[in-house]
Enzyme design. Structure first.
Site, PDB file in Angstrom:
ATOM      1  CD  GLU A 315      82.745 -30.230  -4.743  1.00  0.00           C
ATOM      2  OE1 GLU A 315      82.943 -31.380  -4.326  1.00  0.00           O
ATOM      3  OE2 GLU A 315      83.637 -29.368  -4.853  1.00  0.00           O
ATOM      4  CG  ASP A 394      88.130 -27.650  -1.508  1.00  0.00           C
ATOM      5  OD1 ASP A 394      88.171 -28.329  -0.471  1.00  0.00           O
ATOM      6  OD2 ASP A 394      87.896 -28.128  -2.630  1.00  0.00           O
ATOM      7  CD  GLU A 422      91.325 -32.358  -2.866  1.00  0.00           C
ATOM      8  OE1 GLU A 422      90.701 -32.526  -1.810  1.00  0.00           O
ATOM      9  OE2 GLU A 422      90.773 -32.001  -3.932  1.00  0.00           O
TER      10      GLU A 422
END
Ligand code: GCV
Length: 710
Positions: A315, A394, A422
């Site tokens: 990323e 993820d 998240e």
């Protein structure tokens, strides 16, 4: 509704100052003063010396001062005691009762045949005395918190001896806290509990008492390591390694008395960014010398520094690929610098192409970590831990366990989970994660009865990489935004200590500590209601969000709320491929991306077959027609409708149940949770309606029960 008269609210869960160090109103979480009542009302002898023993003395003295007990530290005269906390190497005790208790503990230990190690302890009864024996001060501290957890049961004459030592050596939290506020991610990346406990606007927060309270909570849950800055390392954060190492040392000094070692996220480009070199190539002598030198400087300031955490070539973070090197070259470079000091590198396996073309059906993000890392097995130095997210994508609410964990037998592996919510409601939703982690840790990648994920994290001879979690805490007065999310942090620590623990029993511990029965007029309804709300809340969240393991139907960027096609045509590589006929990602060997073949044969075969694949993962592994019949007898489309209606009903029931606690618990906790449940009902309804509507419009198949879909 006002509090019934019989309710005792005189012991508030908010303590003005849990450690008498000037801390303003911060919720006491699982260590309210009341949890120490049983210990504090007794006669306690502590024997031994050292910084962590001072912490034990401090805890016991405080409890005794509050509840009328007495404490002695290695007295030279005979005393009658109820509890002895002693280091085995601390010499004879003059007190005959205490010495007798200690001898009984030693006998129990000999009988058990195991050793205590650096962090273990033995708890035994001898006559009227409870004894806690440890070989090292950390063991004594953990033993003390065990006594607190047991409350009166620690003094039960019939209690048999118990030996406790952590299954996992490293039980680590990763904070994704930025030192400088990031323009998009803010002070804490994926943080849902206010600002950082450590940093504010580029500087240390300065509130060391808060950090101290945090260390105390973590020690009581079993956590023993923490990284204090985000794995995405910016320019300001990079400097923590060099000219700002003093800021890290300050945190380490505060956490040391709780047995917690500090680690640092570093940028692979540090030799260039900080050292003025023209390269960060692992093969370059000047680069190696720079890391060796810099690391020496770190240990001069923090002699018990834990090590580095690195997100490389992921990323947008720099890494060894720039120089044509691989992840083993990169990790070994840092490991070499840390080795003389006993430090470790946690090198993350979260590496994938985030510039994918959605038209390309052959590239599969789920495959990436395996493809990058398994060829490197056996090449990492012994002080490298490859840190693997528990699932291949993820932290989605449902993913299979990552096949990497079964494919690197010659590498120390750590399993990474996400306590910060998240993708599980961002601490606005109740989502108790213990049952999920427990399922992951018990998963047997080679098939039933084989070794488990917990065994891999433990490693042969206990040398595995341990368990790591992304923290969910911040400077919020409740620590975690949603007060019930505290239970996730507590449960992480406890499962890292012992992955075999039943998550329901751990939740029960948390309830007893956080809502102590002695401070609650009617503890049973409180306990029952919290279980009813929390035990199944992960599955409830799964029901009203992305179905059957498909994942990522979230709003891009902030990852909150539904957006079915939000990532469907994006570069991040997360798709569901829904069309008018069916939905799901074909990851089979026969016709798909081949990801199913990354598992050992037992699961490779199960996942390969749409008939044998577990329902909850069907759309992760297969693209199936809407009429495909699941093991539960329902079609995929009907299952989507049913679970989404059921999920919202379950959240509405949670809210009703919570309302029955009004007046029975701390009003501040009551109100905060009530507000968040309102939001959870709103958000779950939105999820239900968007998902159901999307699939009704795509498939044209009506709900068999004729409910309202838009
Ligand atoms: C720290 C996900 C999150 C990112 C996070 C990343 C990681 O992609 O959305 O915010 O970055 O995981 O684990 O490194």
């Amino acid at each position: 509704m006002s509090a019934p008269e019989s309710v005792k609210l005189e012991e508030p869960m908010f303590v003005a100052d849990p450690l008498d160090v000037g801390e303003p109103r911060v919720h006491a979480a699982w260590l309210p003063p009341e949890a120490f009542r049983s210990l504090g009302a007794r006669r306690v002898l502590v024997h031994g010396d050292g910084p962590l023993v001072d912490t034990v003395l401090d805890e016991v003295a405080r409890a005794c001062a509050r509840y009328g007990g007495r404490m002695w530290h290695s007295p030279s005269w005979d005393v009658d005691v109820d509890l002895v906390l002693t280091l085995r190497g601390a010499g004879e005790l003059p007190s005959s009762t205490a010495q007798g208790a200690r001898a009984a503990g030693e006998a129990a230990l000999t009988e058990d045949g195991r050793t205590l190690g650096d962090e273990g302890f033995l708890l035994a009864r001898a006559g009227d005395v409870t004894v806690v024996l440890a070989d090292a001060p950390a063991g004594l501290l953990y033993g003390l918190f065990h006594v607190v957890r047991l409350c009166a049961a620690a003094f039960d004459p019939a209690r048999p001896p118990e030996l406790h030592r952590p299954a996992l050596r490293r039980r680590m939290l990763n904070h994704w806290d930025n030192v400088a506020v990031h323009p998009v991610m803010g002070q804490v990346e994926r943080g849902y509990a206010g600002g950082s406990i450590f940093w504010r606007d580029g500087l240390p927060c300065g509130d060391l008492s808060r950090i101290r309270s945090y260390g105390r909570l973590l020690a009581a849950s079993g956590v023993n390591a923490i990284s204090v800055n985000n794995v995405n390392v910016g320019r300001t954060e990079a400097r923590l390694l060099t000219d700002r190492i003093g800021d890290v040392a300050e945190i380490a000094d505060v956490l040391r008395p709780y047995g917690i070692r500090v680690h640092l996220s570093v940028t692979f480009a540090a030799p260039v960014v900080l050292g003025g070199l023209t390269t960060a190539d692992p093969a370059d002598e000047a680069v190696r010398a720079w890391w060796a030198d810099t690391t020496r400087g770190v240990y001069e300031r923090i002699p018990d520094f834990g090590g580095y955490l690195v997100k490389a070539d992921s990323e947008g973070q720099p890494g060894p690929f720039t120089y044509g090197r691989d992840h083993a070259d990169g990790a070994n470079l840092l490991a070499e610098a840390l080795a003389p000091h006993g430090g470790v590198v946690h090198w993350r396996a979260f590496v994938y192409n985030h510039h994918q073309d959605w038209r390309d059906r052959s590239t599969d993000r789920a495959r990436a970590a395996y493809d990058h890392f398994t060829p490197l097995d056996g090449r990492f130095r012994t002080n490298v831990v490859v840190q693997v997210k528990f699932g291949p994508v993820d932290f989605q609410v449902r993913e299979p366990v990552s096949p990497v964990l079964a494919a690197m037998p010659a590498t120390r592996l750590a399993v990474e989970v996400q306590v910060t919510q998240e993708y599980t409601g961002q601490q606005r939703h109740v989502c108790h994660l213990g049952p999920w982690w427990s399922e992951v840790l018990r998963f047997a990648p080679w098939g039933p009865d084989g070794r488990t994920i917990a065994d891999i994290a433990i490693g042969e001879a206990g040398e595995g990489g341990g368990l790591v979690a992304v923290a969910n805490t911040g400077d919020d007065p409740f620590w975690t935004g949603h007060p019930l999310a505290q239970a996730n942090l507590y449960t992480f620590g406890r499962l890292a200590w012992d992955p075999r623990l039943d998550p329901r029993a751990v939740l029960d511990e948390w309830i007893t500590l956080t809502f102590p029965p002695s401070a609650t007029a009617d503890p049973e309804p409180v306990r029952r209601t919290l279980h009813e709300i929390m035990d199944g809340s992960w599955r409830t969240y799964e029901r009203y969000t992305a179905p059957l393991g498909v994942g990522f139907m979230v709003h891009p960027g902030d990852h909150y709320g539904p957006d079915v096609d939000g990532y469907e045509y994006s570069r991040w590589g997360t798709y569901h491929f829904a069309d008018r006929d069916g939905v799901g990602v074909d990851r089979s060997r026969a016709t798909g991306t081949g990801f199913a073949g990354q598992y050992p044969p037992y699961w490779a075969d199960v996942y390969e077959s749409p008939e044998r694949c577990p329902d909850e993962l069907l759309l992760f592994f297969h693209h199936v027609p809407y009429g495909h019949v699941l093991h539960n007898g329902s079609t995929v489309i009907q299952h989507i409708y049913d679970t989404h209606f059921a999920g919202v009903e379950e959240v509405e029931a949670m809210r009703r149940r919570w309302q029955t606690l009004n007046g029975m618990i701390d009003p501040a906790v009551y109100v905060r949770v009530a507000e968040r449940l309102d939001e959870q009902v709103r958000s779950a309804t939105e999820w239900r309606d968007q998902i159901n509507t999307y699939f009704l419009r795509k498939s044209g198949v009506p709900d068999a029960r004729g409910r309202r879909i838009y």
